[in-house]
Design a protein around this motif. Structure first.
Motif, PDB file in Angstrom:
ATOM      1  N   ALA A 118     -10.981  -1.478   0.336  1.00 17.46           N
ATOM      2  CA  ALA A 118     -10.880  -1.743   1.774  1.00 17.46           C
ATOM      3  C   ALA A 118      -9.460  -2.135   2.168  1.00 17.46           C
ATOM      4  O   ALA A 118      -8.968  -1.756   3.235  1.00 17.46           O
ATOM      5  CB  ALA A 118     -11.867  -2.834   2.176  1.00 17.46           C
ATOM      6  N   LEU A 119      -8.772  -2.902   1.313  1.00 17.75           N
ATOM      7  CA  LEU A 119      -7.406  -3.325   1.621  1.00 17.75           C
ATOM      8  C   LEU A 119      -6.401  -2.178   1.522  1.00 17.75           C
ATOM      9  O   LEU A 119      -5.302  -2.268   2.071  1.00 17.75           O
ATOM     10  CB  LEU A 119      -6.990  -4.449   0.685  1.00 17.75           C
ATOM     11  N   MET A 120      -6.769  -1.094   0.831  1.00 15.39           N
ATOM     12  CA  MET A 120      -5.867   0.045   0.723  1.00 15.39           C
ATOM     13  C   MET A 120      -5.735   0.813   2.034  1.00 15.39           C
ATOM     14  O   MET A 120      -4.849   1.633   2.195  1.00 15.39           O
ATOM     15  CB  MET A 120      -6.361   1.004  -0.372  1.00 15.39           C
ATOM     16  N   GLY A 121      -6.641   0.557   2.985  1.00 17.01           N
ATOM     17  CA  GLY A 121      -6.546   1.203   4.285  1.00 17.01           C
ATOM     18  C   GLY A 121      -7.116   2.613   4.267  1.00 17.01           C
ATOM     19  O   GLY A 121      -7.738   3.065   3.294  1.00 17.01           O
ATOM     20  N   ARG A 122      -6.879   3.351   5.367  1.00 10.39           N
ATOM     21  CA  ARG A 122      -7.402   4.694   5.516  1.00 10.39           C
ATOM     22  C   ARG A 122      -6.739   5.655   4.546  1.00 10.39           C
ATOM     23  O   ARG A 122      -5.553   5.572   4.272  1.00 10.39           O
ATOM     24  CB  ARG A 122      -7.182   5.194   6.949  1.00 10.39           C
ATOM     25  N   ILE A 123      -7.537   6.593   4.067  1.00 13.13           N
ATOM     26  CA  ILE A 123      -7.048   7.650   3.194  1.00 13.13           C
ATOM     27  C   ILE A 123      -7.015   8.936   4.001  1.00 13.13           C
ATOM     28  O   ILE A 123      -8.047   9.376   4.533  1.00 13.13           O
ATOM     29  CB  ILE A 123      -7.956   7.819   1.963  1.00 13.13           C
ATOM     30  N   SER A 124      -5.869   9.542   4.147  1.00 14.09           N
ATOM     31  CA  SER A 124      -5.740  10.774   4.913  1.00 14.09           C
ATOM     32  C   SER A 124      -4.836  11.734   4.161  1.00 14.09           C
ATOM     33  O   SER A 124      -3.962  11.322   3.393  1.00 14.09           O
ATOM     34  CB  SER A 124      -5.176  10.490   6.303  1.00 14.09           C
ATOM     35  N   GLY A 125      -5.050  13.005   4.377  1.00 15.61           N
ATOM     36  CA  GLY A 125      -4.259  14.009   3.700  1.00 15.61           C
ATOM     37  C   GLY A 125      -4.844  14.365   2.346  1.00 15.61           C
ATOM     38  O   GLY A 125      -5.931  13.932   1.964  1.00 15.61           O
ATOM     39  N   VAL A 162       0.849  -1.182   0.000  1.00 11.11           N
ATOM     40  CA  VAL A 162       0.000   0.000   0.000  1.00 11.11           C
ATOM     41  C   VAL A 162       0.883   1.230   0.000  1.00 11.11           C
ATOM     42  O   VAL A 162       1.713   1.426   0.886  1.00 11.11           O
ATOM     43  CB  VAL A 162      -0.938   0.023   1.222  1.00 11.11           C
ATOM     44  N   GLY A 163       0.734   2.046  -1.011  1.00  9.57           N
ATOM     45  CA  GLY A 163       1.425   3.314  -1.129  1.00  9.57           C
ATOM     46  C   GLY A 163       0.594   4.262  -1.952  1.00  9.57           C
ATOM     47  O   GLY A 163      -0.520   3.933  -2.389  1.00  9.57           O
ATOM     48  N   ARG A 164       1.131   5.457  -2.175  1.00  9.61           N
ATOM     49  CA  ARG A 164       0.364   6.443  -2.921  1.00  9.61           C
ATOM     50  C   ARG A 164       0.087   5.963  -4.336  1.00  9.61           C
ATOM     51  O   ARG A 164      -1.024   6.114  -4.856  1.00  9.61           O
ATOM     52  CB  ARG A 164       1.132   7.761  -2.941  1.00  9.61           C
TER      53      ARG A 164
END
Length: 479
Positions: free
Chosen positions: A393-400, A297-299
């Motif tokens: 869902a597997l990408m996790g939380r999106i913040s910023g 998981v990355g940008r």
């Protein structure tokens, strides 16, 4: 227009005295009859007469309505049926005459089975009016031939009949019959307890949100139960009586929501929503497309996943427009999978905060659900859409703000999907769901247009869910 069926009673005279009386706040103006049963005679003869004291004599009308009950065979204890037909606020500007009200009442009662022709010894009933926007209907449930008409399922029948009347008379507000696509509302006792204990949501609503999020991100019952436990939910499984290794159902509870003796309050999947039972979930998942257990998981990966999901959502909307008439089952399966994608996106963007995306996900879920909790078999397109839901869902939380643009693009594609779903539900005459799809599309467009925050603050921010039970605070009683 809507018809409300009131509680049945046993005192005809008491109800008539209230209807022809001044009301609780002098709101009853010019009470008079507008219709009565076929064979009752002239309305002027039935109208209660004004006595020398200025009061109305209701004995004659009461006796006429009670006559079949007195002569009936084993009449019910509560034989008085009372309903009221009321115009919506946007229709109250119309000047509805007594003749029109009588026609609307007779048509509604005929479809329900209360009103009959004179050759059929049916029920005795009256329709009276003491306001411009509504009429009251009073009937006794013993027919003139002595048999009892129990009027079972009277409320849904009245809703359907009133909807037909409103459509024939071209009224603006038409309340369609219930389609059982809505989830179960919390009981008033649950709301009161949540307010008393300072909770912003009832346990039932909170559990439904967490279960829906786990359903959207899971592809099997093992993964589903694992995600529930990881979300802090207590899970109780029900095993088959013939094969203990087989799981036939489940129930969930919040650790902090307990009874007076300290036991958790469990809710089965069917008590949360009509399509959340385990057999329906298994049919809904089908054979999911396998995904890596722990993807990188990355940008770059997150941006690629969002763009891929947006592309699939746009293609799925085209499929729904094509399959709406030829293959409604495929369109239904795709709509449910799209609801899972909205749910996963709301969880990825807002986390535990109940922001605009969570509200859109709830409305989208109602709009996509099939009638009476039915579940369609998955198709290739629905499985592809569900794979996108699991990937988000597997990408996790999106913040910023790094991923804000690609998220907004996905939200806009989902808003267009909601518009397509609204057109489908309107064509199917499923107006409750069409309204839910319209609400979901409006919220998604607000988010995509930047008028609602699409990305939550950093993960260190304090979660502040929106109140659903009056803010979770007790209000002081008036003295």
């Amino acid at each position: 227009m809507i018809t409300r069926v009131h509680r049945r009673g046993s005192r005809v005279g008491g109800l008539l005295r209230y209807l022809w009386g001044p009301g609780k706040a002098e709101e009853h103006v010019n009470p008079h009859l507008v219709a009565a049963w076929d064979g009752a005679g002239s309305l002027s003869d039935l109208e209660p007469k004004v006595t020398a004291s200025g009061r109305r004599s209701l004995r004659a009308l009461t006796a006429l309505l009670e006559q079949p009950v007195r002569a009936g065979y084993r009449p019910p204890t509560k034989f008085v049926w009372h309903a009221s037909m009321r115009l919506a606020p946007e229709d109250r500007h119309r000047s509805v005459s007594d003749t029109t009200w009588a026609s609307m009442a007779v048509e509604m009662l005929t479809e329900v089975g209360v009103a009959t022709v004179a050759t059929d010894p049916g029920l005795r009933w009256i329709a009276m009016r003491h306001a411009d926007d509504h009429v009251h209907i009073v009937a006794t449930l013993v027919r003139e031939d002595g048999r009892t008409n129990w009027l079972r399922n009277d409320y849904p029948r009245c809703v359907k009949a009133t909807y037909d009347v409103a459509r024939r008379y071209n009224l603006h507000r038409r309340v369609p019959p219930a389609d059982r696509t809505a989830h179960r509302r919390p009981h008033p006792a649950e709301v009161t307890k949540a307010r008393r204990t300072g909770r912003a949501q009832t346990p039932r609503d909170e559990l439904r949100r967490r279960v829906r999020t786990a359903v959207a991100a899971a592809g099997s019952q093992e993964e589903f139960f694992g995600r529930l436990r990881a979300a802090g939910v207590l899970v109780r499984l029900r095993h088959s009586s013939t094969d203990p290794r087989q799981i036939t159902g489940y129930a969930v509870a919040l650790p902090e929501a307990r009874t007076a003796d300290g036991k958790p309050v469990y809710f089965s999947g069917g008590r949360l929503a009509p399509d959340m039972t385990l057999p329906k979930l298994l049919l809904r998942w089908g054979t999911p497309t396998p995904l890596p257990a722990a993807p990188v998981v990355g940008r770059v990966e997150r941006t690629a996943a969002m763009r891929q999901a947006a592309k699939v959502a746009a293609t799925a909307a085209e499929d729904i427009r094509r399959d709406a008439c030829a293959a409604p089952g495929r369109a239904q399966a795709t709509a449910v999978a799209a609801a899972d994608l909205v749910t996963s996106l709301a969880a990825a963007v807002e986390g535990d905060r109940r922001g605009p995306l969570h509200r859109a996900a709830e409305a989208f879920d109602r709009a996509a659900r099939d009638l009476y909790g039915r579940v369609q078999k998955p198709t290739g397109r629905s499985q592809q859409m569900r794979a996108m839901s699991r990937l988000v869902a597997l990408m996790g939380r999106i913040s910023g703000d790094d991923d804000a643009l690609v998220v907004l693009a996905l939200v806009m594609d989902l808003a267009r999907f909601a518009d397509t779903l609204e057109q489908l539900r309107s064509a199917q005459q499923r107006l409750h769901q069409a309204e839910a799809a319209r609400a979901a599309g409006d919220v998604l467009r607000l988010v995509a247009g930047g008028r609602q925050p699409a990305v939550t603050p950093p993960l260190t921010a304090t979660s502040t869910p929106a109140p659903t039970v009056g803010g979770g605070r007790r209000t002081a009683r008036g003295r």
